[in-house]
Scaffold this motif. Structure first.
Motif, PDB file in Angstrom:
ATOM      1  N   GLN A 246       0.812  -1.206   0.000  1.00  0.00           N
ATOM      2  CA  GLN A 246       0.000   0.000   0.000  1.00  0.00           C
ATOM      3  C   GLN A 246       0.854   1.269   0.000  1.00  0.00           C
ATOM      4  N   ALA A 247       2.080   1.139   0.471  1.00  0.00           N
ATOM      5  CA  ALA A 247       3.001   2.276   0.460  1.00  0.00           C
ATOM      6  C   ALA A 247       3.618   2.499  -0.919  1.00  0.00           C
ATOM      7  N   GLY A 248       3.354   1.584  -1.840  1.00  0.00           N
ATOM      8  CA  GLY A 248       3.940   1.684  -3.175  1.00  0.00           C
ATOM      9  C   GLY A 248       5.393   1.262  -3.207  1.00  0.00           C
ATOM     10  N   LEU A 249       5.893   0.687  -2.110  1.00  0.00           N
ATOM     11  CA  LEU A 249       7.310   0.364  -1.999  1.00  0.00           C
ATOM     12  C   LEU A 249       7.648  -1.030  -2.525  1.00  0.00           C
ATOM     13  N   LEU A 250       6.648  -1.746  -3.043  1.00  0.00           N
ATOM     14  CA  LEU A 250       6.913  -3.019  -3.701  1.00  0.00           C
ATOM     15  C   LEU A 250       6.957  -2.857  -5.218  1.00  0.00           C
ATOM     16  N   ASP A 251       6.874  -1.628  -5.662  1.00  0.00           N
ATOM     17  CA  ASP A 251       7.066  -1.296  -7.074  1.00  0.00           C
ATOM     18  C   ASP A 251       8.565  -1.163  -7.310  1.00  0.00           C
ATOM     19  N   ILE A 252       9.104  -1.870  -8.261  1.00  0.00           N
ATOM     20  CA  ILE A 252      10.548  -1.859  -8.497  1.00  0.00           C
ATOM     21  C   ILE A 252      11.052  -0.441  -8.781  1.00  0.00           C
ATOM     22  N   ALA A 253      10.192   0.390  -9.354  1.00  0.00           N
ATOM     23  CA  ALA A 253      10.596   1.767  -9.666  1.00  0.00           C
ATOM     24  C   ALA A 253      10.805   2.605  -8.408  1.00  0.00           C
ATOM     25  N   ALA A 254      10.233   2.159  -7.276  1.00  0.00           N
ATOM     26  CA  ALA A 254      10.377   2.898  -6.023  1.00  0.00           C
ATOM     27  C   ALA A 254      11.711   2.630  -5.346  1.00  0.00           C
ATOM     28  N   PRO A 256      15.749   2.558  -5.112  1.00  0.00           N
ATOM     29  CA  PRO A 256      16.861   3.284  -5.742  1.00  0.00           C
ATOM     30  C   PRO A 256      17.461   2.483  -6.894  1.00  0.00           C
ATOM     31  N   GLU A 257      17.760   3.140  -7.962  1.00  0.00           N
ATOM     32  CA  GLU A 257      18.169   2.471  -9.202  1.00  0.00           C
ATOM     33  C   GLU A 257      19.348   1.528  -9.000  1.00  0.00           C
ATOM     34  N   ARG A 258      20.280   1.916  -8.140  1.00  0.00           N
ATOM     35  CA  ARG A 258      21.480   1.092  -7.961  1.00  0.00           C
ATOM     36  C   ARG A 258      21.183  -0.238  -7.261  1.00  0.00           C
ATOM     37  N   THR A 291       6.391   8.132  -4.851  1.00  0.00           N
ATOM     38  CA  THR A 291       7.241   9.327  -4.914  1.00  0.00           C
ATOM     39  C   THR A 291       6.981  10.277  -3.749  1.00  0.00           C
ATOM     40  N   GLN A 292       5.929  10.014  -2.982  1.00  0.00           N
ATOM     41  CA  GLN A 292       5.654  10.857  -1.811  1.00  0.00           C
ATOM     42  C   GLN A 292       6.638  10.607  -0.680  1.00  0.00           C
ATOM     43  N   TRP A 293       7.314   9.458  -0.722  1.00  0.00           N
ATOM     44  CA  TRP A 293       8.272   9.142   0.337  1.00  0.00           C
ATOM     45  C   TRP A 293       9.574   9.895   0.135  1.00  0.00           C
ATOM     46  N   ARG A 294      10.170  10.335   1.244  1.00  0.00           N
ATOM     47  CA  ARG A 294      11.433  11.067   1.207  1.00  0.00           C
ATOM     48  C   ARG A 294      12.539  10.211   1.801  1.00  0.00           C
ATOM     49  N   PHE A 295      13.643  10.105   1.072  1.00  0.00           N
ATOM     50  CA  PHE A 295      14.815   9.368   1.538  1.00  0.00           C
ATOM     51  C   PHE A 295      16.022  10.285   1.718  1.00  0.00           C
ATOM     52  N   LEU A 296      16.023  11.406   1.012  1.00  0.00           N
ATOM     53  CA  LEU A 296      17.172  12.303   1.019  1.00  0.00           C
ATOM     54  C   LEU A 296      17.417  12.850   2.428  1.00  0.00           C
ATOM     55  N   ARG A 297      18.667  12.782   2.847  1.00  0.00           N
ATOM     56  CA  ARG A 297      19.138  13.285   4.147  1.00  0.00           C
ATOM     57  C   ARG A 297      18.542  12.519   5.328  1.00  0.00           C
ATOM     58  N   LEU A 298      17.943  11.367   5.073  1.00  0.00           N
ATOM     59  CA  LEU A 298      17.453  10.526   6.167  1.00  0.00           C
ATOM     60  C   LEU A 298      18.526   9.532   6.589  1.00  0.00           C
ATOM     61  N   GLU A 347      16.306  -6.973   9.641  1.00  0.00           N
ATOM     62  CA  GLU A 347      17.444  -6.978  10.558  1.00  0.00           C
ATOM     63  C   GLU A 347      18.765  -6.909   9.807  1.00  0.00           C
ATOM     64  N   THR A 348      18.760  -7.322   8.542  1.00  0.00           N
ATOM     65  CA  THR A 348      19.988  -7.303   7.738  1.00  0.00           C
ATOM     66  C   THR A 348      19.834  -6.475   6.469  1.00  0.00           C
ATOM     67  N   HIS A 349      18.826  -5.585   6.438  1.00  0.00           N
ATOM     68  CA  HIS A 349      18.601  -4.748   5.257  1.00  0.00           C
ATOM     69  C   HIS A 349      18.070  -3.365   5.677  1.00  0.00           C
ATOM     70  N   TYR A 350      18.395  -2.372   4.867  1.00  0.00           N
ATOM     71  CA  TYR A 350      17.768  -1.052   4.965  1.00  0.00           C
ATOM     72  C   TYR A 350      16.918  -0.775   3.726  1.00  0.00           C
ATOM     73  N   VAL A 351      17.275  -1.421   2.615  1.00  0.00           N
ATOM     74  CA  VAL A 351      16.510  -1.378   1.381  1.00  0.00           C
ATOM     75  C   VAL A 351      16.506  -2.782   0.795  1.00  0.00           C
TER      76      VAL A 351
END
Length: 461
Positions: A246-254, A256-258, A291-298, A347-351
């Motif tokens: 529901q957060a849209g974070l299971l979309d591969i485009a969400a 980071p490209e790397r 795209t509503q989520w912010r990662f920069l400077r977090l 526990e072993t991932h941030y992304v």
């Protein structure tokens, strides 16, 4: 030079009231002088020479109608009870069309700094008028408050304030802040079709954003179908699929490209994505725009993935409900209720797709305190008012007094000028003071501003 500067300031400055009307600096100041009886030392007299004694200035009205209701004024030895209207210039009476408004028929006194005309009511009466000059020191002190570059502008007077006055004002500000948050919570209850459980979840989620992602978390939480998830709450992986999907974070485009290629090969990512596709079809779900989520400077521990995983764990363990919160009677019990950590994968991932050193990623003590301050106490206060249950309102205040003050730039600045700030109740009061009074230059409604205008500040220098 000072007089020239003041005249330019008075000419250009327009003070915005809390309602939709705009009034001049001078008119606001005359209101203030009248309300607090900060009159010049000379006797007050009407334009036709009658002595005026103000017994009761009346009730200040911020809505339509005369400025002060039910004032008690002696004019020429006769006691009058009624309404008082105040203007910068007497001719403003006609500019504002009071001569056509029956609400002004019972005005017993018209007050203005400049008397340039006689005023007349709709029924043909001529209310007595007095010329009221703002004392020079009050005017100068107000200008200082509005134009000084220092913050807080009233810093000179802080050391001389009585502890009783400060305590009284801080208590009022603390209550005012909770009342303001209650309005936001009431709106969430309305948005959630009257469900306090859902509104609590939205409030909790919003504050998991810890500022920068607050809006995104609130948007996300309103898209979480709690009744649908309840059918799957014994399966942590499905809950996480609900939440992240529901957060849209299971979309591969969400992602980071790397990390996208690694994520595509990540077994847990593909399992969650597959599970969410099934659930989305089953419950007709629509994910939010990622795209509503912010990662920069977090910091990584504040990434939405981590915070959502913590909420999933909290929900799975049935510790994210209002009913459980209402059973907590102490701060310690609330901390135990809300203390959580991530699910095993995180526990072993941030992304997705990038491993990190293993860590439980628990909520820190500071984060728990912020959740109690910004989520628990407002919900308890709002729910207590809704249910007319005083015990919850009292509990909200008790929790704020039991927690240490927040450490932020607002609190530090007030400490530097000599104000004692010890509890979270104090720091919440100061946040309210800055946002609703200092930032708006609303010194006329501030009790510290009142003391400053009376001229009790320490000598300059």
């Amino acid at each position: 030079k000072y007089v020239d500067k003041t005249s330019i300031f008075l000419k250009n400055f327009v003070y915005l009231r809390t309602d939709t009307n705009q009034e001049s600096f001078m008119e606001q100041l005359i209101h203030y002088v009248w309300k607090h009886k900060l009159f010049p030392l000379t006797e007050l007299k009407t334009t036709d020479g009658q002595e005026v004694e103000v017994i009761d200035a009346g009730l200040h009205n911020h809505n339509a109608g005369p400025d002060f209701f039910n004032a008690k004024v002696k004019i020429g030895g006769t006691l009058w009870v009624g309404n008082v209207e105040i203007h910068d210039r007497a001719s403003d009476w006609f500019l504002h069309r009071h001569d056509r408004d029956p609400n002004y028929n019972n005005v017993i006194l018209h007050v203005a700094e400049t008397i340039d005309v006689d005023v007349k009511t709709r029924q043909g009466d001529y209310p007595p008028q007095i010329r009221l000059q703002v004392p020079t020191d009050v005017r100068e002190h107000y200008e200082e408050l509005l134009t000084t570059d220092e913050y807080p502008a009233c810093y000179r007077i802080i050391p001389s304030l009585s502890k009783l006055m400060v305590h009284s004002w801080m208590s009022a500000l603390q209550t005012e802040r909770l009342e303001q948050k209650t309005e936001a919570i009431a709106q969430r209850v309305k948005d959630c079709d009257g469900s306090w459980e859902a509104a609590y979840f939205v409030t909790l989620a919003r504050n998991y954003g810890f500022g920068i992602n607050g809006d995104a978390f609130e948007t996300w939480a309103k898209l979480i179908p709690l009744q649908s998830i309840a059918h799957h709450r014994d399966n942590l992986m499905q809950i996480e699929a609900f939440f992240l999907g529901q957060a849209g974070l299971l979309d591969i485009a969400a992602i980071p490209e790397r990390y996208q290629q690694q994520a595509l090969n990540d077994r847990y990512f593909t399992e969650l994505k597959s599970e969410y596709q099934y659930l989305a079809h089953k419950f007709s779900l629509q994910a939010m725009d990622a795209t509503q989520w912010r990662f920069l400077r977090l910091r990584p521990q504040n990434f939405p993935y981590i915070r959502i995983a913590q909420l999933a764990r909290l929900y799975y363990e049935q510790r994210a409900g209002l009913s459980q919160l209402l059973e907590c009677e102490t701060v310690k019990q609330v901390r135990e209720l809300l203390a959580t950590q991530v699910t095993r994968y995180w526990e072993t991932h941030y992304v997705f797709g990038e491993e990190s050193a293993k860590s439980e990623k628990k909520l820190s003590a500071g984060s728990l305190n912020l959740l109690i301050i910004n989520t628990v106490t407002p919900i308890l206060f709002a729910y207590g008012k809704h249910k007319n249950a005083e015990k919850y309102c009292e509990r909200a205040f008790d929790f704020l007094e039991a927690l240490k003050a927040e450490d932020n730039h607002i609190v530090r600045m007030w400490k530097e000028v000599g104000l004692m700030v010890e509890t979270a109740g104090d720091s919440q009061a100061l946040i309210q003071l800055k946002k609703e009074y200092c930032d708006r230059k609303d010194c006329l409604r501030c009790r510290i501003g009142y003391e400053y205008l009376k001229g009790k500040s320490s000598p300059k220098g």
